[in-house]
Design a protein around this motif. Structure first.
Motif, short mmCIF file in Angstrom:
data_model
loop_
_atom_site.label_atom_id
_atom_site.label_comp_id
_atom_site.label_asym_id
_atom_site.label_seq_id
_atom_site.Cartn_x
_atom_site.Cartn_y
_atom_site.Cartn_z
N LYS A 49 0.83 -1.20 0.00
CA LYS A 49 0.00 0.00 0.00
C LYS A 49 0.87 1.26 0.00
CE LYS A 49 -3.47 2.35 2.76
NZ LYS A 49 -4.17 2.39 4.05
N ASP A 50 1.94 1.25 0.82
CA ASP A 50 2.85 2.40 0.88
C ASP A 50 3.58 2.61 -0.43
OD1 ASP A 50 2.24 3.12 3.51
OD2 ASP A 50 3.78 1.80 4.34
N HIS A 51 4.02 1.52 -1.06
CA HIS A 51 4.70 1.62 -2.35
C HIS A 51 3.78 2.23 -3.40
CE1 HIS A 51 8.51 -0.32 -1.47
NE2 HIS A 51 7.85 -1.23 -0.75
N LYS A 52 2.53 1.80 -3.41
CA LYS A 52 1.57 2.36 -4.36
C LYS A 52 1.29 3.83 -4.06
CE LYS A 52 -0.77 -1.95 -5.52
NZ LYS A 52 -2.01 -2.72 -5.44
N LEU A 53 1.21 4.15 -2.76
CA LEU A 53 0.94 5.53 -2.35
C LEU A 53 2.04 6.48 -2.84
CD1 LEU A 53 -0.68 7.63 -0.64
CD2 LEU A 53 0.83 7.00 1.25
N VAL A 54 3.31 6.17 -2.53
CA VAL A 54 4.38 7.09 -2.91
C VAL A 54 4.55 7.15 -4.43
CG1 VAL A 54 5.62 7.02 -0.72
CG2 VAL A 54 6.22 5.39 -2.51
N ALA A 55 4.34 6.03 -5.10
CA ALA A 55 4.42 6.05 -6.57
C ALA A 55 3.31 6.91 -7.15
CB ALA A 55 4.34 4.63 -7.12
N SER A 56 2.13 6.82 -6.57
CA SER A 56 0.99 7.62 -7.03
C SER A 56 1.23 9.11 -6.78
CB SER A 56 -0.28 7.15 -6.32
OG SER A 56 -1.37 7.94 -6.67
N ILE A 57 1.77 9.43 -5.61
CA ILE A 57 2.06 10.84 -5.28
C ILE A 57 3.08 11.39 -6.27
CG2 ILE A 57 3.15 12.35 -3.57
CD1 ILE A 57 1.90 10.49 -1.41
N LYS A 58 4.14 10.65 -6.51
CA LYS A 58 5.17 11.12 -7.44
C LYS A 58 4.57 11.33 -8.83
CE LYS A 58 9.64 10.42 -9.40
NZ LYS A 58 10.99 9.98 -9.21
N LYS A 59 3.77 10.39 -9.28
CA LYS A 59 3.15 10.49 -10.60
C LYS A 59 2.22 11.70 -10.69
CE LYS A 59 0.23 7.82 -13.74
NZ LYS A 59 -0.59 6.62 -13.88
N ASP A 60 1.42 11.92 -9.64
CA ASP A 60 0.49 13.05 -9.64
C ASP A 60 1.22 14.39 -9.65
OD1 ASP A 60 -1.71 11.37 -9.66
OD2 ASP A 60 -1.98 11.44 -7.49
N VAL A 61 2.27 14.51 -8.87
CA VAL A 61 3.02 15.78 -8.82
C VAL A 61 3.78 15.99 -10.12
CG1 VAL A 61 4.83 17.05 -7.62
CG2 VAL A 61 3.15 15.76 -6.31
N ALA A 62 4.32 14.92 -10.68
CA ALA A 62 5.10 15.03 -11.93
C ALA A 62 4.23 15.44 -13.11
CB ALA A 62 5.79 13.71 -12.23
N LYS A 63 2.91 15.34 -12.99
CA LYS A 63 2.01 15.73 -14.07
C LYS A 63 1.98 17.25 -14.28
CE LYS A 63 -1.23 11.89 -13.80
NZ LYS A 63 -2.61 11.49 -13.45
N PHE A 64 2.42 18.01 -13.30
CA PHE A 64 2.44 19.46 -13.43
C PHE A 64 3.45 19.84 -14.51
CE2 PHE A 64 0.29 19.12 -9.46
CZ PHE A 64 -0.44 20.28 -9.30
N ASP A 65 3.01 20.56 -15.51
CA ASP A 65 3.88 20.95 -16.63
C ASP A 65 5.02 21.87 -16.20
OD1 ASP A 65 2.42 19.48 -18.46
OD2 ASP A 65 1.09 21.16 -18.95
N GLU A 66 4.83 22.59 -15.12
CA GLU A 66 5.84 23.56 -14.67
C GLU A 66 7.04 22.88 -14.00
OE1 GLU A 66 1.69 25.31 -14.20
OE2 GLU A 66 2.68 23.50 -13.53
N LEU A 67 6.94 21.59 -13.71
CA LEU A 67 7.99 20.87 -13.00
C LEU A 67 8.77 19.97 -13.94
CD1 LEU A 67 5.93 19.71 -9.89
CD2 LEU A 67 7.05 21.90 -10.28
N TYR A 68 10.03 19.68 -13.55
CA TYR A 68 10.78 18.72 -14.35
C TYR A 68 11.46 17.65 -13.53
CZ TYR A 68 15.14 21.38 -13.58
OH TYR A 68 16.22 22.01 -13.03
N ASP A 69 11.32 17.65 -12.23
CA ASP A 69 11.88 16.58 -11.41
C ASP A 69 11.18 16.57 -10.06
OD1 ASP A 69 13.55 14.42 -11.15
OD2 ASP A 69 15.41 15.58 -11.21
N VAL A 70 10.91 15.37 -9.53
CA VAL A 70 10.18 15.23 -8.27
C VAL A 70 10.84 14.14 -7.43
CG1 VAL A 70 7.95 14.67 -7.22
CG2 VAL A 70 8.01 15.85 -9.41
N ALA A 71 10.99 14.42 -6.12
CA ALA A 71 11.48 13.44 -5.16
C ALA A 71 10.44 13.30 -4.06
CB ALA A 71 12.82 13.88 -4.57
N VAL A 72 10.12 12.06 -3.68
CA VAL A 72 9.13 11.80 -2.64
C VAL A 72 9.76 10.88 -1.60
CG1 VAL A 72 6.86 10.81 -2.12
CG2 VAL A 72 7.22 11.99 -4.29
#
Length: 157
Positions: A49-72
């Motif tokens: 569940k935790d692995h899916k959660l952090v992967a989902s968070i990273k994916k959702d934040v990375a969708k922002f066009d203004e960003l080019y790198d995300v660390a969770v």
């Protein structure tokens, strides 16, 4: 003539040898100017569940066009989300951080987020990610490092 040639060769050789350093700090240092795409980190119970959660968070934040790198990084109580903003979007950083916070709070209401666009915080997150790959780096040390990053973030605000 011979002395200047020798001096030039020694200088060139020294410069060449010092530029060939390939340790983890060089990788994390380069993360500021190029995309490093660090894997999400979980420091407490590592459930599916935790692995899916952090992967989902990273994916959702990375969708922002203004960003080019995300660390969770998911700790025991908080989830640190650090990101880099594209250069031409830096004038809108406050707006971007607000949008990211709003999206995270709406989509994951039970989680406690610390969101940062600060390069120092991102760099520390990437360094922690690099250190986690070392088998000698304990989870206790990782938790301590995460607390230091969170403390640094709170000091900056």
């Amino acid at each position: 003539m011979k002395k200047s040639l020798t001096l030039t060769l020694i200088t060139a050789l020294t410069a060449l040898l010092t530029s060939c350093n390939t340790d983890a700090t060089q990788h994390s240092g380069m993360s500021l100017i190029q995309k490093s795409d660090p894997d999400p980190i979980i420091l407490d119970e590592k459930t599916e569940k935790d692995h899916k959660l952090v992967a989902s968070i990273k994916k959702d934040v990375a969708k922002f066009d203004e960003l080019y790198d995300v660390a969770v990084i998911k700790g025991e109580e908080e989830i640190l989300v650090a990101y880099k903003v594209k250069h031409m979007q830096r004038f809108h950083m406050v707006k971007i951080e607000g949008e990211i916070n709003k999206m995270l709070e709406e989509k994951y209401p039970k989680e406690n987020f610390i969101v940062s666009s600060d390069y120092k915080i991102f760099l520390e997150a990437v360094e922690l990610n690099d250190k986690m790959k070392d088998p000698d780096f304990s989870e206790k040390d990782a938790k301590k490092k995460l607390e230091e990053i969170i403390k640094l973030k709170k000091e900056l605000t």
